[in-house]
Design a protein around this motif. Sequence first.
Motif, short mmCIF file in Angstrom:
data_model
loop_
_atom_site.label_atom_id
_atom_site.label_comp_id
_atom_site.label_asym_id
_atom_site.label_seq_id
_atom_site.Cartn_x
_atom_site.Cartn_y
_atom_site.Cartn_z
N ILE A 20 0.75 -1.18 -0.11
CA ILE A 20 0.23 0.03 -0.04
C ILE A 20 0.78 1.27 0.03
O ILE A 20 0.61 2.35 -0.73
N GLY A 21 2.01 1.14 0.73
CA GLY A 21 2.94 2.42 0.74
C GLY A 21 3.40 2.64 -0.67
O GLY A 21 3.57 3.67 -0.88
N ILE A 22 3.71 1.70 -1.35
CA ILE A 22 4.53 1.65 -2.61
C ILE A 22 3.11 2.26 -3.44
O ILE A 22 3.46 3.26 -4.45
N ILE A 145 -10.95 2.31 16.28
CA ILE A 145 -9.40 2.84 16.28
C ILE A 145 -9.44 4.10 15.44
O ILE A 145 -9.70 4.03 14.12
N THR A 146 -8.83 5.11 16.23
CA THR A 146 -9.02 6.23 15.50
C THR A 146 -7.53 6.80 15.57
O THR A 146 -6.82 7.10 16.66
N VAL A 147 -6.69 7.30 14.18
CA VAL A 147 -5.59 7.59 14.31
C VAL A 147 -5.15 8.98 13.55
O VAL A 147 -5.79 9.39 12.58
N PRO A 148 -4.63 9.87 14.15
CA PRO A 148 -4.40 11.33 13.49
C PRO A 148 -3.23 10.95 12.39
O PRO A 148 -2.34 10.33 12.50
N MET A 149 -3.40 11.66 11.23
CA MET A 149 -2.44 11.85 10.46
C MET A 149 -1.87 12.94 10.31
O MET A 149 -2.30 14.21 10.21
N GLN A 150 -0.55 13.08 10.37
CA GLN A 150 0.59 14.29 10.61
C GLN A 150 1.71 14.36 9.58
O GLN A 150 2.20 13.02 9.14
N ASN A 151 1.98 15.37 9.00
CA ASN A 151 3.18 15.33 8.16
C ASN A 151 4.47 15.40 8.93
O ASN A 151 4.30 15.47 10.16
N HIS A 152 5.38 15.60 8.32
CA HIS A 152 6.99 15.75 8.94
C HIS A 152 7.10 16.72 9.87
O HIS A 152 8.04 16.80 10.60
N GLU A 153 6.41 17.91 9.60
CA GLU A 153 6.28 18.82 10.60
C GLU A 153 5.24 18.96 11.68
O GLU A 153 4.95 19.80 12.47
N ALA A 184 -1.72 0.64 12.16
CA ALA A 184 -2.71 1.63 11.66
C ALA A 184 -1.79 3.15 11.77
O ALA A 184 -2.07 3.89 10.95
N GLU A 185 -1.27 3.05 12.81
CA GLU A 185 -0.07 4.36 12.69
C GLU A 185 0.73 4.50 11.79
O GLU A 185 1.14 5.35 11.16
N SER A 186 1.34 3.14 11.55
CA SER A 186 2.42 3.21 10.29
C SER A 186 1.66 3.67 9.12
O SER A 186 2.11 4.38 8.40
N LEU A 187 0.37 3.00 8.68
CA LEU A 187 -0.18 3.57 7.46
C LEU A 187 -0.42 4.96 7.64
O LEU A 187 -0.68 5.76 6.70
N ALA A 188 -1.09 5.35 8.82
CA ALA A 188 -1.65 6.78 8.95
C ALA A 188 -0.24 7.76 8.33
O ALA A 188 -0.47 8.70 7.76
N SER A 189 0.80 7.32 9.10
CA SER A 189 2.11 7.97 8.64
C SER A 189 2.55 8.14 7.15
O SER A 189 2.61 9.07 6.73
N GLN A 190 2.39 6.93 6.66
CA GLN A 190 2.68 6.85 5.18
C GLN A 190 1.30 7.74 4.31
O GLN A 190 1.93 8.58 3.37
N ALA A 191 0.32 7.60 4.86
CA ALA A 191 -0.90 8.26 4.50
C ALA A 191 -0.59 9.80 4.40
O ALA A 191 -0.88 10.59 3.37
N ALA A 192 -0.26 10.31 5.53
CA ALA A 192 -0.07 11.66 5.51
C ALA A 192 1.00 12.08 4.77
O ALA A 192 1.08 13.19 4.19
N ILE A 193 2.19 11.41 4.37
CA ILE A 193 3.29 11.82 3.71
C ILE A 193 2.82 11.94 2.34
O ILE A 193 2.92 12.81 1.59
#
Length: 548
Positions: A20-22, A145-153, A184-193
């Motif tokens: 999914i990340g790719i 399960i609710t996960v915030p999506m944040q960018n690198h900043e 979920a947190e890992s996916l949310a991080s990738q999704a935010a990016i």
Amino acid sequence: MDYYNGHEDFLDRIEKLNAIGIALSSQRNAPALLEMILQGAKSILNADGGTLYLASEDKQHLIFEIIINDSLEIMMGGTTGVSIPFDPLPLYDREGKPNNNMVAAYAAINHKTINIPDAYVAEGFDFSGTRAFDRKTGYRSQSFITVPMQNHESELIGVLQLINAKDPRTGAIIPFSEQSRSLAESLASQAAIALSNNRLIQEFRQLFESFIELMAEAIDVKSPYNGKHCRRVPDLTMMIAEAVCKANYGIFKDFSMTEEELYELKIAGLLHDCGKVTTPVHVIDKATKLQTIFDRIHLIDTRFEVLKRDAEIEFLNQKLAALESGNPQNVPSLEAKFQQKIQQLNSDRTFLQKCNIGGEFMRDDLKERVLQIAKYEWVDTEGKLSPFLNENEVYNLNISRGTLTPEERQIINDHIVVTINMLTKLPYPKNLRRVPEYAGGHHERMDGKGYPKGLTREQMSVPARMMGIADIFEALSSDDRPYKDAKTLTECLQILGKMKQENHIDPDLFDLFVNEKVYLRYAEKYLHEYQIDQVDLTKIPGYTPPAV
């Protein structure tokens, strides 16, 4: 027992996460990207449903972007075209206090993942809306399960929420495990990016397009006689490209252009005349043959008035002399001669005024008449006897076609060289590297007699040839040229047809341009009603209908 503690299953879910990340990194369509994120999360966590929110620009609300629920067969937002009927979730109340009652808002505000095994017994959050939804639909919302999506900043991008994890063996609803939380947190991080990158690309594209359009507007504003050209040519070029891509006959049967290639052509169209920023305004705007900063025909009009005044003075002196010498019988012939001279001067002035306007062709006998008028003499402002027309005025008035001298026409033609030089210096991304070629080829001819490179048809790309036709048709049909009136559709197509016969424009593109009535689509959008006449295709020279 948590089914997802199994080693093999965990590896399988990691592989899904990587896949999914790719996929996320290559997706450029925003709605499709959002769907991919939510569907990927549902798959990895084996959830029955989910919601993806995006933060509003001011970071005061969470906006519903996609809602999916497999059991209820609900799918809204994204690429579905189905609008979501829910108001955005406020992150703060009117007094600025954080909205910690709503689980999605809490996760967004506090940058914290919330894992709730059962919403009906959870404390600290308001699930009244969830219960009302369940009563209405017969559904049972349980694990969240609710996960915030944040960018690198650490800037909030949105919130990813999954509902009702399912045991893949029994289908029973179970809580989301700690492994699920981690994934979920890992996916949310990738999704935010991915979302941040997508947004940055879109913002860069908007900035780039705005800059290009600003340049096109500056060129158009530079000349009131060319004020629509840089905007209309790319539009007509895209109409031709669309028709070519849809054609299922002839040499274009298998021709196609991707979305990126069409975008590249659009940018080239907007930039096709960027070199005109260096072209002197008095050349671009030369509406008449004698125009410089002003139209010098008015100086010539003044000279005619001087000649008429001198003729009248001479006549009055001759009349007075005849009367004083006792020869009044000579007065009528003197007056007739005077009137004849005035009539000739008025005729010559009208003639030069017409010559000054310019046209398609000026005959040799008309040029000779200009030379004869130039031999008149007049007393200039310094009291010197001078030729009626100077060499420069004769040179300009005897221009064979249009209003430009060969030197001025070369200045105009040089704009395409400047265009190519300007565009080739830009560090284009891969998808825009053909912009200089497309933009720089619209004055080439199929027989190699065009400029600046003298390319033949075989040396030119199809998009460059499209732009050549668009550039000519826009100029012919335009109502803002100083040297001609706006032509009707029939007149435009007849001229283009002759250009096809003369091997000036691409023959196949011209036939398709006529057959698919691209000219009419353009006319209905831009031309005056009086220009849109009934075109008789049998009278268009060179036009060959497609074989049936």
